[in-house]
Design an enzyme around this catalytic site. Structure first.
Site, mmCIF file in Angstrom:
data_model
loop_
_atom_site.group_PDB
_atom_site.id
_atom_site.type_symbol
_atom_site.label_atom_id
_atom_site.label_comp_id
_atom_site.label_asym_id
_atom_site.label_seq_id
_atom_site.Cartn_x
_atom_site.Cartn_y
_atom_site.Cartn_z
ATOM 1 N N LYS A 262 4.954 3.960 3.435
ATOM 2 C CA LYS A 262 4.873 3.967 4.186
ATOM 3 C C LYS A 262 5.786 2.415 5.313
ATOM 4 O O LYS A 262 6.022 3.352 6.341
ATOM 5 C CB LYS A 262 3.386 3.705 4.886
ATOM 6 C CG LYS A 262 2.372 3.448 5.998
ATOM 7 C CD LYS A 262 1.326 3.654 7.033
ATOM 8 C CE LYS A 262 0.801 2.179 6.034
ATOM 9 N NZ LYS A 262 -0.512 2.503 7.160
ATOM 10 N N ARG B 247 -1.827 8.098 4.510
ATOM 11 C CA ARG B 247 -1.871 8.836 5.804
ATOM 12 C C ARG B 247 -1.453 9.174 6.526
ATOM 13 O O ARG B 247 -0.638 10.365 6.690
ATOM 14 C CB ARG B 247 -3.064 8.298 6.967
ATOM 15 C CG ARG B 247 -4.330 8.200 6.611
ATOM 16 C CD ARG B 247 -5.045 7.023 7.239
ATOM 17 N NE ARG B 247 -5.294 5.697 6.522
ATOM 18 C CZ ARG B 247 -5.573 4.755 7.363
ATOM 19 N NH1 ARG B 247 -6.370 4.885 8.368
ATOM 20 N NH2 ARG B 247 -5.202 3.699 6.371
ATOM 21 N N ASN C 27 41.067 17.669 7.730
ATOM 22 C CA ASN C 27 41.034 17.023 6.853
ATOM 23 C C ASN C 27 40.544 17.095 5.494
ATOM 24 O O ASN C 27 40.045 16.303 5.077
ATOM 25 C CB ASN C 27 40.210 16.033 8.030
ATOM 26 C CG ASN C 27 38.985 16.115 8.234
ATOM 27 O OD1 ASN C 27 38.423 16.925 8.243
ATOM 28 N ND2 ASN C 27 37.832 15.020 7.480
ATOM 29 N N GLN D 130 1.904 -7.079 -5.791
ATOM 30 C CA GLN D 130 0.738 -6.976 -6.238
ATOM 31 C C GLN D 130 0.342 -6.211 -7.814
ATOM 32 O O GLN D 130 0.671 -5.267 -8.096
ATOM 33 C CB GLN D 130 -0.266 -6.359 -5.441
ATOM 34 C CG GLN D 130 -1.642 -6.357 -5.046
ATOM 35 C CD GLN D 130 -2.373 -5.550 -4.476
ATOM 36 O OE1 GLN D 130 -1.399 -4.839 -3.377
ATOM 37 N NE2 GLN D 130 -3.161 -4.727 -3.711
ATOM 38 N N TYR E 15 38.277 17.663 17.682
ATOM 39 C CA TYR E 15 37.957 17.192 16.270
ATOM 40 C C TYR E 15 39.425 16.380 15.679
ATOM 41 O O TYR E 15 40.008 16.429 15.118
ATOM 42 C CB TYR E 15 37.742 17.689 14.774
ATOM 43 C CG TYR E 15 37.405 17.476 13.903
ATOM 44 C CD1 TYR E 15 36.017 16.728 13.725
ATOM 45 C CD2 TYR E 15 37.494 17.511 12.606
ATOM 46 C CE1 TYR E 15 35.490 15.956 12.554
ATOM 47 C CE2 TYR E 15 36.939 17.211 11.565
ATOM 48 C CZ TYR E 15 36.684 16.313 11.643
ATOM 49 O OH TYR E 15 35.598 15.589 10.547
ATOM 50 N N ASN F 146 -11.238 -4.265 13.977
ATOM 51 C CA ASN F 146 -10.242 -5.347 13.743
ATOM 52 C C ASN F 146 -8.696 -4.485 13.294
ATOM 53 O O ASN F 146 -8.632 -4.133 13.175
ATOM 54 C CB ASN F 146 -10.911 -5.164 12.208
ATOM 55 C CG ASN F 146 -9.781 -6.273 11.205
ATOM 56 O OD1 ASN F 146 -9.360 -7.021 11.834
ATOM 57 N ND2 ASN F 146 -9.691 -6.125 9.818
ATOM 58 N N GLY G 48 1.083 -0.956 0.225
ATOM 59 C CA GLY G 48 -0.640 -0.591 -0.142
ATOM 60 C C GLY G 48 0.565 1.306 -0.311
ATOM 61 O O GLY G 48 1.868 1.580 0.303
ATOM 62 N N ASN H 185 -0.779 4.446 10.850
ATOM 63 C CA ASN H 185 -1.214 4.850 9.891
ATOM 64 C C ASN H 185 -0.820 6.541 9.531
ATOM 65 O O ASN H 185 -0.871 6.715 8.259
ATOM 66 C CB ASN H 185 -2.780 4.837 10.027
ATOM 67 C CG ASN H 185 -3.021 3.331 9.985
ATOM 68 O OD1 ASN H 185 -2.932 2.886 8.221
ATOM 69 N ND2 ASN H 185 -3.687 2.788 10.966
ATOM 70 N N THR I 3 -6.298 -4.267 0.397
ATOM 71 C CA THR I 3 -5.708 -5.195 0.918
ATOM 72 C C THR I 3 -5.790 -7.171 0.900
ATOM 73 O O THR I 3 -5.396 -7.672 0.437
ATOM 74 C CB THR I 3 -5.739 -5.680 2.550
ATOM 75 O OG1 THR I 3 -7.084 -5.785 2.555
ATOM 76 C CG2 THR I 3 -5.530 -4.296 2.814
HETATM 77 C C1 UD1 Z 1 -7.182 -2.741 6.890
HETATM 78 C C2 UD1 Z 1 -8.259 -3.239 7.483
HETATM 79 C C3 UD1 Z 1 -9.041 -3.160 9.013
HETATM 80 C C4 UD1 Z 1 -8.444 -3.214 10.418
HETATM 81 C C5 UD1 Z 1 -6.468 -2.190 9.891
HETATM 82 C C6 UD1 Z 1 -5.968 -2.775 10.929
HETATM 83 C C7 UD1 Z 1 -8.884 -3.330 5.261
HETATM 84 C C8 UD1 Z 1 -9.642 -2.985 4.544
HETATM 85 N N1 UD1 Z 1 -8.629 -2.986 6.379
HETATM 86 O O1 UD1 Z 1 -6.872 -1.072 7.381
HETATM 87 O O2 UD1 Z 1 -9.907 -3.534 8.637
HETATM 88 O O3 UD1 Z 1 -8.776 -2.515 10.998
HETATM 89 O O4 UD1 Z 1 -5.975 -2.778 8.671
HETATM 90 O O5 UD1 Z 1 -4.986 -2.250 11.416
HETATM 91 O O6 UD1 Z 1 -7.833 -5.400 5.258
HETATM 92 N N2 UD1 Z 1 -1.622 -3.530 1.434
HETATM 93 C C9 UD1 Z 1 -1.842 -3.995 0.265
HETATM 94 N N3 UD1 Z 1 -2.132 -3.399 -0.597
HETATM 95 C C10 UD1 Z 1 -2.976 -2.091 -1.034
HETATM 96 C C11 UD1 Z 1 -3.714 -1.784 0.467
HETATM 97 C C12 UD1 Z 1 -2.670 -1.529 1.617
HETATM 98 O O7 UD1 Z 1 -0.687 -4.483 0.595
HETATM 99 O O8 UD1 Z 1 -3.679 -2.446 -2.134
HETATM 100 C C13 UD1 Z 1 -0.832 -3.084 2.815
HETATM 101 C C14 UD1 Z 1 -0.629 -2.137 3.135
HETATM 102 O O9 UD1 Z 1 0.913 -1.424 2.782
HETATM 103 C C15 UD1 Z 1 -0.841 -2.296 5.055
HETATM 104 C C16 UD1 Z 1 -1.674 -3.174 5.061
HETATM 105 O O10 UD1 Z 1 -1.528 -3.313 4.403
HETATM 106 O O11 UD1 Z 1 0.667 -3.175 5.316
HETATM 107 C C17 UD1 Z 1 -3.306 -2.722 5.226
HETATM 108 O O12 UD1 Z 1 -3.414 -1.530 4.528
HETATM 109 P P1 UD1 Z 1 -4.199 0.072 5.466
HETATM 110 O O13 UD1 Z 1 -3.710 0.307 4.233
HETATM 111 O O14 UD1 Z 1 -2.901 0.136 6.398
HETATM 112 O O15 UD1 Z 1 -5.396 -0.270 5.453
HETATM 113 P P2 UD1 Z 1 -6.158 -0.165 6.929
HETATM 114 O O16 UD1 Z 1 -6.826 1.404 6.440
HETATM 115 O O17 UD1 Z 1 -5.263 -0.086 8.074
HETATM 116 MG MG MG Z 2 -3.220 0.345 8.795
#
Ligand code: UD1
Ligand code: MG
Length: 433
Positions: free
Chosen positions: A25, A18, A362, A77, A342, A167, A14, A224, A85
């Protein structure tokens, strides 16, 4: 459960918008290492089959992680066509029947905190916690004691937003569950993304058993934002310092000390208040005094500070480094450098004393040059050693000397001073007293 019987998939593709940063990230660091490093390290303790899903800034993410791990699989991906996700879980192939899925933005997870996921026989285990402020998390909807679905914040109704059970973002699935439901995910939601969390409602509709596992925020907090990153770093610092103290390091006022993940201590060491020790520094039987900074350096049988600065690639052995001394990329063995110096790009040998205010010059504005100082040399205070310069053994450099490039031969005195003049009664004439 043995290390061989579970596969792990870490979602790290991802953007992390944020974080408000050009950097991916999962590459943001806490305690000197990228947050993804920590979760891979934890995963490697539990499983021999670890897959990391990448997309955003994939070259940087893979490149950084290969510096630490050579036995992790990276899968890309198709984030363009299958964002989210759930999209990240397409095209994953794993070796084992049980698969632990971890979000890459959870650096605080430890092997022990994952035990509950490994022990359960359920086809789906998911992590939940109750938060006073559930902002940003997916809400877990429970009816009649059963988890029925996870609703993402952006899709939640006003009533669902009030749910404080969220979650945490870690799941253990059977391979069968993933093979069945991942292809069925769709993106009919506010973010137009494929949510892994939708597997839960689909499985529930088929009357599958979903086991919620209550976890704690200290281990399962997602990072985040930059505020989350700093909160996570405080927790990680505590863990690093506690483990070092348990290993025998003495720390004075540990809450004021910052020590990075890669730092190693051996033997009896003392770290006083306000110190910062970073990179892959190794501190062996040494005393780091108050408010000193040690970066990527080796300190053995020595004392450093207070208020000294060892910059990267310094190698200090049997040496005393006093206050306001800065050392960079230098090797000092059996040396005393007590005050205000130094020492850069230098090699200084046993029995040598570096007087107060000595500077190795130096850098000529274009290139850097070396200073080599032999054994038992006495470098008088306020001397400037203009590199490249070699001072052989048993040399005296008179205080205030400017030593320009060259070799000072064994046994000699080097002195460069203008002759002292005194003018009688000058003071009284000048001030007309
Ligand atoms: C996600 C969960 C949410 C949970 C939270 C906990 C989903 C849809 N939501 O939300 O329910 O409460 O984590 O921390 O899963 N990532 C990918 N590919 C993507 C998007 C994200 O690999 O296309 C990875 C990101 O790099 C990250 C992780 O998935 O490491 C979570 O992504 P993030 O955008 O932080 O999800 P949240 O909105 O926090
Ligand atoms: Mg997250």
């Amino acid at each position: 459960m043995s290390k061989k019987s579970i596969s792990i998939v870490i979602l790290a593709a991802g953007k992390g918008s944020r974080m408000k940063s050009p950097k991916a990230k999962v590459l943001h660091t806490l305690c000197g290492r990228e947050m993804l490093y920590y979760i891979i390290k934890t995963s490697r303790c539990i499983s021999d089959d670890v897959t990391v899903v990448v997309a955003h800034q994939k070259e940087a993410v893979v490149g950084q992680m290969k510096r630490y791990f050579d036995d992790v699989n990276f899968v890309e991906q198709d984030a363009q066509n299958f964002p989210g996700t759930g999209g990240a879980m397409k095209n994953i192939s794993v070796k084992n029947e049980k698969v632990l899925v971890l979000n890459g933005d959870m650096p605080l997870v430890t092997p022990k905190s994952l035990e509950g996921f490994l022990e359960s026989e359920s086809e789906i285990v998911m992590s939940i916690f109750d938060l006073q402020n559930p902002d940003g998390y997916g809400r877990v909807i429970i009816q009649d004691g059963h988890v029925v679905k996870i609703v993402e914040q952006k899709d939640a109704s006003a009533r669902e937003l009030n749910v404080s059970t969220v979650n945490a973002g870690i799941y253990a699935f059977s391979k069968k569950v993933l093979d069945k439901y991942i292809p069925l995910l769709n993106n009919n939601n506010a973010q137009k993304e494929y949510y892994l969390t939708d597997v839960i409602s689909m499985a529930r509709a088929d009357a599958l058993n979903i086991t919620p596992l209550l976890v704690d925020e200290e281990h399962f907090k997602g990072v985040n934002s930059k505020k989350d990153l700093s909160d996570a770093e405080i927790i990680m610092q505590e863990r690093i310092k506690t483990s070092l103290m348990e290993g025998g390091v003495i720390m004075q006022l540990p809450s004021t000390i910052y020590i990075e993940e890669g730092v190693v201590f051996e033997g009896e060491c003392v770290v006083e208040n306000g110190c910062r020790i970073t990179g892959n520094s190794r501190i062996i039987n040494s005393h780091i005094k108050a408010h000193s900074v040690v970066e990527d350096s080796i300190v053995k049988n020595s004392d450093v500070g207070p208020m000294a600065h060892l910059r990267p690639a310094s190698n200090i052995e049997e040496t005393h480094i006093g206050n306001f001394v800065e050392v960079k990329k230098s090797t000092l063995r059996g040396v005393k450098a007590g005050h205000l110096s130094y020492i850069g790009d230098a090699k200084v040998d046993e029995g040598t004393n570096i007087g107060a205010g000595v500077i190795t010059c130096n850098y000529d504005g274009i290139k850097k040059y070396e200073t080599i100082i032999g054994k038992n040399v006495f470098v008088g205070s306020d001397s400037q050693l203009v590199a490249p310069v070699t001072i052989e053994d048993d040399v005296m450099i008179a205080a205030g000397t400017t030593l320009t490039s060259g070799i000072i031969q064994k046994g000699s005195l080097a002195i460069s001073r203008t002759k002292l003049r005194t003018i009688e009664d000058f003071y009284y004439k000048f001030f007309k007293k």
